[in-house]
Write a protein that holds these residues in place. Structure first.
Motif, short mmCIF file in Angstrom:
data_model
loop_
_atom_site.label_atom_id
_atom_site.label_comp_id
_atom_site.label_asym_id
_atom_site.label_seq_id
_atom_site.Cartn_x
_atom_site.Cartn_y
_atom_site.Cartn_z
N VAL A 35 -41.85 37.31 -14.01
CA VAL A 35 -42.97 36.59 -13.38
C VAL A 35 -44.31 37.13 -13.90
O VAL A 35 -44.50 38.34 -14.00
N CYS A 38 -48.15 34.29 -9.45
CA CYS A 38 -47.58 33.51 -8.33
C CYS A 38 -48.69 33.18 -7.34
O CYS A 38 -49.42 34.07 -6.90
N ALA A 64 -44.47 30.27 -8.63
CA ALA A 64 -44.24 31.36 -9.58
C ALA A 64 -44.19 30.85 -11.02
O ALA A 64 -43.54 29.84 -11.31
N GLY A 66 -43.57 32.29 -15.07
CA GLY A 66 -43.17 33.42 -15.90
C GLY A 66 -42.32 32.97 -17.06
O GLY A 66 -42.15 31.78 -17.29
N GLY A 120 -41.52 34.44 -5.70
CA GLY A 120 -42.32 34.93 -6.82
C GLY A 120 -43.31 36.05 -6.54
O GLY A 120 -44.07 36.40 -7.43
#
Ligand SMILES: [Zn+2]
Ligand SMILES: [Zn+2]
Length: 347
Positions: A35, A38, A64, A66, A120
């Motif tokens: 992540v 978020c 989130a 990533g 997240g």
């Protein structure tokens, strides 16, 4: 990356604490994500304050962004290194009655991110492979985060509404959801009326693209909308049953009020207002992953962005408190160390 990661978990109602967890391998049909950013959403209170039945401890967070760093067995369509976003809907099952009919949002086995599984507020998370959305290369992870829930929710409701270009669309509330709703409505080609509270928001509403500003604290909102010809759609982003009911009369015949703002108050609409004019009141829940992809692409193409304030992940409790106090302008975004080294910061 080491064998552990930092996460912020809700351990009891109202308590958020920083913990270290052990990294685990994604299971079958899951992806593991490093992540970068978020968003902090009002719906996170469903986890933090235990409004949903929560199995403690639980990591909140359903905005989130990533990079995928591991694929579980059987995962197709995603690649290691790909940047993805995980929203509120954790991923459809693919086999229930609703999935079979193509209605992925209402999948009977849908898990909510940060509620049924960890979300997240962490450096690492594992998500069901049917849930994530694709992040455009030219959008930073921090900028993308709020679009996964607040963005998708308002974009999806407007995109699937009966309003056609040039028709009057009202956006009720200019907060975390509404400030995006106004931008989307303008970019989609509607005549846009923003309804806020107080004269302070007028300038902001115009800056976001509203053609008209209605002060809900001073004006009769329904009369103001009728003076403009009546709204085809009212997008309700603020909670509060009374406001929804009084604004409802501002719909033109055949118009629809679409509620995306969750609140405890009942909405009392008179049957006269429903029947004479054949108006509708509807609810809308985020959107499916393809609409999520479209939300992000549309935002990048048309220059829609959330106004954000970024804070380091370890300060999640303070960011959450600021959002709950209504002091965020307009979305708080947590950034991890992966994000600081990667693509989380705006270019
Ligand atoms: Zn949300
Ligand atoms: Zn399903």
């Amino acid at each position: 990356m080491g064998s552990t990661y930092m996460a912020v978990e809700a351990s009891a109602p109202g308590v958020l604490r920083v913990v270290e967890r052990t990294i685990s391998e994604p299971g079958a049909g899951e992806v593991r994500i490093r992540v970068e950013a978020c968003g902090v959403c009002h719906s996170d209170s469903g986890t933090v304050d235990g409004l949903f039945p929560i199995k403690w401890p639980r990591v909140p967070g359903h905005e989130a962004v990533g990079r995928i760093d591991a694929l579980g067995s059987g995962v197709q369509g995603w690649a290691i290194g790909q940047r993805v976003g995980v929203g509120f809907l954790g991923g459809s099952c693919g086999y229930c009655e609703f999935c079979r009919a193509g209605d992925l949002v209402n999948c009977r086995n849908q898990e909510f991110t940060g509620i049924h599984r960890d979300g997240g507020y962490a450096e690492v998370m594992v998500a069901k492979a049917s849930g994530p959305m694709s992040i455009p290369d030219d959008m930073s992870s921090a900028d993308a985060a709020p679009l996964l829930c607040a963005g998708l929710t308002t974009f999806n409701a407007l995109r699937n509404s009966p309003a056609k270009a040039g028709e009057l669309v009202a956006v009720l509330g200019i907060g975390g959801l509404g400030h995006l709703g106004v931008q989307y409505a303008r970019r989609m080609g509607f005549e846009v009326a923003a309804i806020g509270r107080g004269s302070d928001s007028a300038e902001l509403a115009k800056k976001l693209g509203a053609h008209h500003y209605i002060d809900g604290a001073a004006d009769d909102t329904a009369a103001a909308l009728q003076a403009l010809g009546g709204a085809k759609v009212i997008l309700i982003t603020a909670s509060g049953g009374t406001t929804v009911a009084t604004t409802f009369k501002g719909l033109r015949p055949g118009g629809v009020s679409i509620d995306v703002g969750v609140g405890p108050d009942p909405i009392e609409i008179s049957s006269m207002d429903l029947i004479f004019g054949e108006r509708k009141l509807a609810g809308s829940l985020t959107g499916n992953p393809a609409t999520g992809d479209a939300t992000l692409r549309f935002s990048a193409l048309s220059g829609v962005s959330a106004m954000i304030e970024t804070v380091p992940l370890e300060q999640a409790a303070a960011a959450y408190a600021k959002m709950m106090a209504g002091k965020a302008r307009f979305r708080m975004v947590l950034v991890t160390k992966n994000g600081k080294n990667g693509t989380a910061q705006p270019k």
